[in-house]
Enzyme design. Structure first.
Site, PDB file in Angstrom:
ATOM      1  N   THR A  75       0.842  -1.193   0.000  1.00 51.48           N
ATOM      2  CA  THR A  75       0.000   0.000   0.000  1.00 51.48           C
ATOM      3  C   THR A  75       0.878   1.243   0.000  1.00 51.48           C
ATOM      4  O   THR A  75       2.008   1.222   0.474  1.00 51.48           O
ATOM      5  CB  THR A  75      -0.935   0.069   1.227  1.00 51.48           C
ATOM      6  OG1 THR A  75      -0.163   0.317   2.410  1.00 51.48           O
ATOM      7  CG2 THR A  75      -1.746  -1.196   1.379  1.00 51.48           C
ATOM      8  N   SER A 109       6.569  -0.361   7.390  1.00 50.00           N
ATOM      9  CA  SER A 109       6.110   0.037   6.060  1.00 50.00           C
ATOM     10  C   SER A 109       4.841   0.863   6.199  1.00 50.00           C
ATOM     11  O   SER A 109       4.227   0.931   7.272  1.00 50.00           O
ATOM     12  CB  SER A 109       5.849  -1.192   5.191  1.00 50.00           C
ATOM     13  OG  SER A 109       4.754  -1.940   5.707  1.00 50.00           O
ATOM     14  N   HIS A 110       4.424   1.489   5.095  1.00 47.81           N
ATOM     15  CA  HIS A 110       3.225   2.326   5.123  1.00 47.81           C
ATOM     16  C   HIS A 110       2.016   1.572   5.661  1.00 47.81           C
ATOM     17  O   HIS A 110       1.278   2.074   6.510  1.00 47.81           O
ATOM     18  CB  HIS A 110       2.920   2.846   3.717  1.00 47.81           C
ATOM     19  CG  HIS A 110       1.594   3.527   3.607  1.00 47.81           C
ATOM     20  ND1 HIS A 110       0.448   2.868   3.206  1.00 47.81           N
ATOM     21  CD2 HIS A 110       1.217   4.799   3.871  1.00 47.81           C
ATOM     22  CE1 HIS A 110      -0.562   3.710   3.234  1.00 47.81           C
ATOM     23  NE2 HIS A 110      -0.133   4.885   3.611  1.00 47.81           N
ATOM     24  N   ALA A 111       1.818   0.343   5.197  1.00 51.76           N
ATOM     25  CA  ALA A 111       0.642  -0.421   5.620  1.00 51.76           C
ATOM     26  C   ALA A 111       0.640  -0.652   7.125  1.00 51.76           C
ATOM     27  O   ALA A 111      -0.409  -0.563   7.778  1.00 51.76           O
ATOM     28  CB  ALA A 111       0.595  -1.758   4.883  1.00 51.76           C
TER      29      ALA A 111
END
Length: 534
Positions: free
Chosen positions: A468, A491-493
């Site tokens: 994502t 991470s972004h997610a």
């Protein structure tokens, strides 16, 4: 084009970056991203005195691969230099970052806005193209110069937490939720517009039932609707630099096509969701969790050191999403219409047939064509065919001789990219991954490939995807849980799932190829498992 993988690279170990570049890259984007990211890391790593010289970036069958080139000097001396620079940077990291945005990034973006329209002569187009290519290095040097200290803050905090509690250091990230960022600010702005729309039932009815492409036109027929079309345009002027995959030029942005934003508004209108209440509750829970922790650990110099670092972390934690807003997302989005204008010059010179053909030429080829025009449509066609071929391939995870497990197992790769270390633990009914956001949820799998498929997801469904980026957060208030192929807990997610308090299991490597739409699974974000129920 030395950024294309070749025989000379075969002695080095290159890993596919499927967190940031899970998709096949077009030739044009690859020829901007790869060489300039490599040079940008060299500049930033030298400024930060990193024990890595640079990221060596290569394109192989349309995919992005990376090799970490080690620092050639004395690593002990380098480590001390890095610590010195880091200690200077951490207390002022947000001021340092904002200065780069205000004095370098935004002025150049504003300059490019004047180049979107109007015919460019060949020499003008060439000069502009070269300037844009050079600035890509500048932007990516800033990217790593500001994000590396923020990552180091997290790693230092992990270590202090573990020493204080004798518990896994990664637990500390649950204490870093409820931090506003440009991603959350964007989500809040669209939610506020939807909330205002609720006072106009006739307009809500239009948004609920009209084809997304027709919503603007239908609202324009109503005086109140005209106001909301204007409000949407104002939002998109600020927050509309979004596409399915941030790292590309080929995808249209929300500013170009507001249907994606209207789909988000429709989603908010269909359910009882209150952004501010949810966010305020998250801030309260964070403070309660911190107070509970402090009650359990006695006063000591280590405790004080932890608290000092914790305050720095709270201050800069939103920087991961903020730098993505201004660089990863906005940079290619601002470049896209300018490149299409340069493409119109190429069309007038007979180099390509239509502006979108430019995506299938490399930067070097475009420069040559602007100086010595010749028809390149045969080359464009070959690249288009290769692009389609590569999209149907399962990419190889790495290139070159694989090092030992101990050499690969580093903290950055584990936390950010996610290592393929759970594959041997999988069974026919259970997939393992990183436990990135706590909680358990059972729901129906929906595999989403891009923003055109965002509408597949219903409230409580399990969002399953390769990775994502910030535009995908529109789904986080809808999904019951998140499962990805790529990524670790930073991470972004992982970061955003914790903000939305939904279970997340990341870095499975196989979720999108193993699970199917309609499968019923239980996602355990505390244990890092996805169990097939039916």
């Amino acid at each position: 084009m030395n950024y294309i993988y070749s025989e000379k690279d075969q002695h080095d170990f290159f890993v596919q970056d499927d967190v940031h570049f899970s998709h096949v890259l077009t030739p044009l984007f690859a020829s901007f991203q790869l060489p300039n990211q490599e040079e940008g890391t060299r500049i930033a790593f030298d400024l930060m005195k990193m024990p890595i010289e640079r990221f060596v970036c290569r394109l192989y069958r349309g995919r992005f691969y990376q090799f970490n080139s080690p620092y050639a000097g004395d690593l002990d001396i380098r480590a001390k230099e890095h610590e010195r620079v880091l200690m200077q940077r951490m207390p002022v990291i947000m001021e340092y970052y904002q200065d780069k945005v205000d004095t370098i990034l935004l002025p150049f973006y504003r300059k490019l806005q004047d180049k979107v329209h109007g015919y460019l002569k060949a020499d003008e187009a060439l000069s502009l193209l070269k300037e844009m290519h050079q600035f890509y290095t500048t932007a990516w040097a800033i990217h790593f110069d500001v994000i590396l200290p923020r990552l180091d803050v997290g790693f230092i905090l992990e270590d202090l937490y573990q020493r204080l509690t004798n518990r896994p250091g990664k637990e500390v990230y649950d204490l870093l939720v409820g931090v506003m960022s440009k991603t959350l600010e964007t989500d809040r702005a669209f939610w506020e517009l939807a909330n205002e729309l609720r006072q106009f039932p006739a307009l809500v009815e239009i948004i609920a039932n009209v084809n997304l492409d027709d919503i603007d036109g239908m609202l324009q027929k109503d005086p109140d609707g005209q106001y909301f079309v204007h409000q949407m345009k104002s939002l998109l002027d600020v927050y509309g630099y979004r596409t399915s995959y941030s790292h590309e030029f080929i995808y249209e942005t929300w500013r170009e096509n507001p249907k994606y934003a209207w789909e988000l508004i429709r989603s908010y209108l269909q359910r009882n969701y209150h952004f501010n209440a949810e966010f305020d509750a998250l801030v309260r829970r964070r403070q309660e969790a911190l107070n509970k922790l402090l009650e359990q650990i006695p006063d000591s110099p280590l405790r004080q050191e932890f608290l000092q670092m914790y305050q720095i972390a709270l201050q800069c934690w939103g920087l991961d999403e903020d730098h993505h807003f201004y660089i990863d997302t906005m940079l290619p989005a601002v470049y896209r219409p300018v490149l299409l204008n340069i493409a119109r010059t190429l069309v007038s010179l007979g180099v390509i047939d239509q502006p979108t053909d430019i995506h299938f030429l490399y930067y070097e080829e475009i420069c040559e064509a602007l100086q010595n025009p010749q028809n390149l449509m045969n080359k464009v066609q070959r690249e288009k065919e290769a692009y389609q071929l590569y999209q149907n391939e399962q990419p190889v995870p790495h290139l070159g001789p694989e090092p030992s497990a101990t050499e690969v197992e580093d903290l950055l790769a584990d936390r950010l990219f996610g290592l393929p270390k759970f594959l041997k633990e999988n069974t026919s009914t259970c997939i393992k991954g990183y436990a990135a956001s706590q909680g358990v949820h059972t729901g129906t799998v929906r595999i989403v490939k891009n923003q055109d498929e965002f509408g597949k997801l219903n409230h409580g469904d399990i969002l399953v995807c390769k990775t994502t980026t910030p535009p995908w957060t529109v789904l986080f208030s809808v999904a019951g849980a998140i499962v990805t192929d790529a990524g670790g807990i930073l991470s972004h997610a992982g970061t955003v799932a914790r903000e939305y308090r939904i279970p997340a299991v990341l870095g499975t490597k196989i979720a999108t190829s193993t699970l199917r739409d309609g499968d019923v699974v239980t996602v355990n974000g505390t244990e890092g498992t996805i169990t097939l129920e039916s």
